[in-house]
Design a protein around this motif. Structure first.
Motif, PDB file in Angstrom:
ATOM      1  N   GLY A  78      27.765  55.760  71.352  1.00  0.00           N
ATOM      2  CA  GLY A  78      28.292  56.481  70.205  1.00  0.00           C
ATOM      3  C   GLY A  78      27.228  57.353  69.566  1.00  0.00           C
ATOM      4  N   VAL A  79      27.604  58.569  69.216  1.00  0.00           N
ATOM      5  CA  VAL A  79      26.694  59.538  68.611  1.00  0.00           C
ATOM      6  C   VAL A  79      27.295  60.007  67.291  1.00  0.00           C
ATOM      7  CG1 VAL A  79      25.727  61.862  68.855  1.00  0.00           C
ATOM      8  CG2 VAL A  79      25.751  60.310  70.817  1.00  0.00           C
ATOM      9  N   ASP A  80      26.467  60.150  66.268  1.00  0.00           N
ATOM     10  CA  ASP A  80      26.955  60.653  64.991  1.00  0.00           C
ATOM     11  C   ASP A  80      25.803  61.288  64.230  1.00  0.00           C
ATOM     12  OD1 ASP A  80      28.218  60.699  62.188  1.00  0.00           O
ATOM     13  OD2 ASP A  80      29.811  59.816  63.385  1.00  0.00           O
ATOM     14  N   THR A  81      26.096  62.321  63.448  1.00  0.00           N
ATOM     15  CA  THR A  81      25.064  62.979  62.658  1.00  0.00           C
ATOM     16  C   THR A  81      24.768  62.235  61.359  1.00  0.00           C
ATOM     17  OG1 THR A  81      26.734  64.381  61.617  1.00  0.00           O
ATOM     18  CG2 THR A  81      25.613  65.268  63.563  1.00  0.00           C
ATOM     19  N   ASP A  82      25.647  61.347  60.949  1.00  0.00           N
ATOM     20  CA  ASP A  82      25.489  60.622  59.690  1.00  0.00           C
ATOM     21  C   ASP A  82      24.633  59.383  59.914  1.00  0.00           C
ATOM     22  OD1 ASP A  82      25.881  58.896  57.446  1.00  0.00           O
ATOM     23  OD2 ASP A  82      27.710  59.990  56.957  1.00  0.00           O
TER      24      ASP A  82
END
Length: 217
Positions: A78-82
């Motif tokens: 999983g990738v997220d900017t937050d």
């Protein structure tokens, strides 16, 4: 008709998270999981996910919970900017799951070794299918899919975006253009069976999820 000079703009950024879960997307997620089977109409082969599944994580990584019975050698990435979203996902200490903070396209370019075993990329676009910006935004994803197909012998690329309630006549030519670098060398195009149309926001927004399978027979 008034014509305005075109001005280059960066893709929009979400203020909180790259991806937000919605109950409206549950049938869409089922459609995508069925794509792991050699025969998606016959149900999911639970031994199929031996490569990694990569997508924008979102709060609580909702796709992980659906994938969990299929994980093992194949992981959920999983990738997220937050940073808060990533911290909370990591705090769950989920087995067979890895989380990275950053923009997906940048991570693919800067840390390729982290994604060598990815066989599924599920990307929720910030652009709509009505705009050419979706082709620019997803170019790195399409290139990555082509490279991984050569590496692994199979790949599933999923791109999900809002149609902004435009008709199929507007949307589908752009879908074909987006996937052409991947499917053109195989003398293929996106087919109706690759598409899942659904609505969100209480039926106000019409979405299109495109699931293209490579190396499945």
């Amino acid at each position: 008709m008034q014509v305005h000079e075109a001005v280059a703009v960066s893709p929009p950024k979400r203020s909180r998270s790259d991806y937000r879960a919605s109950d409206d997307k549950v049938p869409c997620r089922t459609f995508n999981l069925a794509g792991l089977s050699d025969n998606p109409d016959a149900g999911l082969n639970k031994e199929r996910l031996y490569l990694d599944w990569l997508e924008l994580a979102g709060e609580g990584a909702p796709t992980y919970d659906t994938l969990a019975p299929l994980l093992g050698r194949g992981r959920f990435i999983g990738v997220d900017t937050d940073p808060g979203v990533i911290a909370r996902c990591k705090a769950r200490k989920l087995p067979h799951a890895v989380f990275h903070r950053g923009r997906l396209q940048s991570l693919l370019a800067d840390r390729p070794s982290d994604f060598e075993r990815v066989g599924v990329l599920n990307y929720d676009s910030l652009s709509g299918w009505h705009s050419d910006s979706i082709i620019t935004e997803t170019a790195a994803c399409v290139g990555f899919a082509a490279e991984q197909y050569r590496r692994c012998g199979e790949f599933v690329l999923i791109v999900n975006a809002d149609t902004r309630n435009h008709s199929r006549d507007v949307v589908m030519p752009r879908v074909q253009r987006l996937f052409a670098p991947l499917l053109g060398p195989l003398e293929r195009q996106v087919e109706e069976a690759d598409c899942f149309w659904y609505r969100t926001a209480g039926g106000r927004s019409k979405m299109l999820n495109v699931r293209v399978r490579l190396g499945f027979y």
